[in-house]
Write a protein that holds these residues in place. Structure first.
Motif, PDB file in Angstrom:
ATOM      1  N   ALA A  53       0.821  -1.210   0.000  1.00  0.00           N
ATOM      2  CA  ALA A  53       0.000   0.000   0.000  1.00  0.00           C
ATOM      3  C   ALA A  53       0.857   1.263   0.000  1.00  0.00           C
ATOM      4  N   GLY A  54       2.080   1.155   0.478  1.00  0.00           N
ATOM      5  CA  GLY A  54       2.956   2.313   0.580  1.00  0.00           C
ATOM      6  C   GLY A  54       3.659   2.699  -0.705  1.00  0.00           C
ATOM      7  N   HIS A  55       3.534   1.876  -1.755  1.00  0.00           N
ATOM      8  CA  HIS A  55       4.218   2.196  -3.017  1.00  0.00           C
ATOM      9  C   HIS A  55       3.408   1.611  -4.169  1.00  0.00           C
ATOM     10  N   GLU A  56       2.592   2.452  -4.791  1.00  0.00           N
ATOM     11  CA  GLU A  56       1.641   1.993  -5.798  1.00  0.00           C
ATOM     12  C   GLU A  56       2.256   1.203  -6.953  1.00  0.00           C
ATOM     13  N   PRO A  57       3.414   1.599  -7.500  1.00  0.00           N
ATOM     14  CA  PRO A  57       3.970   0.790  -8.597  1.00  0.00           C
ATOM     15  C   PRO A  57       4.243  -0.663  -8.188  1.00  0.00           C
ATOM     16  N   ASP A  58       4.717  -0.870  -6.976  1.00  0.00           N
ATOM     17  CA  ASP A  58       4.959  -2.237  -6.504  1.00  0.00           C
ATOM     18  C   ASP A  58       3.634  -2.959  -6.273  1.00  0.00           C
ATOM     19  N   LEU A  59       2.664  -2.262  -5.733  1.00  0.00           N
ATOM     20  CA  LEU A  59       1.335  -2.838  -5.518  1.00  0.00           C
ATOM     21  C   LEU A  59       0.748  -3.325  -6.835  1.00  0.00           C
ATOM     22  N   VAL A  60       0.791  -2.488  -7.856  1.00  0.00           N
ATOM     23  CA  VAL A  60       0.229  -2.842  -9.152  1.00  0.00           C
ATOM     24  C   VAL A  60       1.007  -4.011  -9.770  1.00  0.00           C
ATOM     25  N   ALA A  61       2.324  -3.982  -9.663  1.00  0.00           N
ATOM     26  CA  ALA A  61       3.145  -5.063 -10.236  1.00  0.00           C
ATOM     27  C   ALA A  61       2.830  -6.404  -9.583  1.00  0.00           C
ATOM     28  N   VAL A  62       2.748  -6.426  -8.263  1.00  0.00           N
ATOM     29  CA  VAL A  62       2.460  -7.681  -7.558  1.00  0.00           C
ATOM     30  C   VAL A  62       1.026  -8.133  -7.842  1.00  0.00           C
ATOM     31  N   ALA A  63       0.091  -7.208  -7.832  1.00  0.00           N
ATOM     32  CA  ALA A  63      -1.299  -7.565  -8.124  1.00  0.00           C
ATOM     33  C   ALA A  63      -1.424  -8.145  -9.533  1.00  0.00           C
ATOM     34  N   THR A  64      -0.748  -7.537 -10.492  1.00  0.00           N
ATOM     35  CA  THR A  64      -0.772  -8.029 -11.864  1.00  0.00           C
ATOM     36  C   THR A  64      -0.178  -9.437 -11.938  1.00  0.00           C
ATOM     37  N   ALA A  65       0.938  -9.645 -11.264  1.00  0.00           N
ATOM     38  CA  ALA A  65       1.580 -10.966 -11.265  1.00  0.00           C
ATOM     39  C   ALA A  65       0.663 -12.030 -10.667  1.00  0.00           C
ATOM     40  N   LEU A  66      -0.144 -11.640  -9.700  1.00  0.00           N
ATOM     41  CA  LEU A  66      -1.045 -12.584  -9.039  1.00  0.00           C
ATOM     42  C   LEU A  66      -2.412 -12.676  -9.711  1.00  0.00           C
ATOM     43  N   GLY A  67      -2.664 -11.761 -10.652  1.00  0.00           N
ATOM     44  CA  GLY A  67      -3.944 -11.761 -11.342  1.00  0.00           C
ATOM     45  C   GLY A  67      -5.106 -11.307 -10.489  1.00  0.00           C
ATOM     46  N   VAL A  68      -4.839 -10.331  -9.601  1.00  0.00           N
ATOM     47  CA  VAL A  68      -5.894  -9.804  -8.728  1.00  0.00           C
ATOM     48  C   VAL A  68      -5.926  -8.283  -8.816  1.00  0.00           C
TER      49      VAL A  68
END
Length: 77
Positions: A53-68
């Motif tokens: 939650a503290g760093h949106e680019p990492d949040l989006v990257a991990v969410a994309t990798a997990l498909g959520v």
């Protein structure tokens, strides 16, 4: 999938990426051994959500990798 399982999968994504792993360990103060021992602990999983939650680019990257959706990783428990 329940939130704890999702955050545990997110943690696996984080530790598999050298840059994310180094940043997560630095920000949480955990060392690799302690992280392995406490990976499924509620406070560790909450730290994963807060980290993302503290760093949106990492949040989006991990969410994309997990498909959520990103909100699934850092939304309310």
């Amino acid at each position: 999938m329940d939130r704890d399982t999702l955050l545990l999968r997110a943690l696996a994504q984080i530790v598999s990426d050298e840059r994310l792993r180094a940043r997560f360990l630095a920000l949480t103060g955990l060392d690799p051994e302690t992280l392995r021992a406490r990976a499924g602990a509620p406070e560790t999983l909450e730290a994963v959500g807060a980290f993302l939650a503290g760093h949106e680019p990492d949040l989006v990257a991990v969410a994309t990798a997990l498909g959520v959706e990103p909100s699934a990783l850092c939304g309310p428990s």
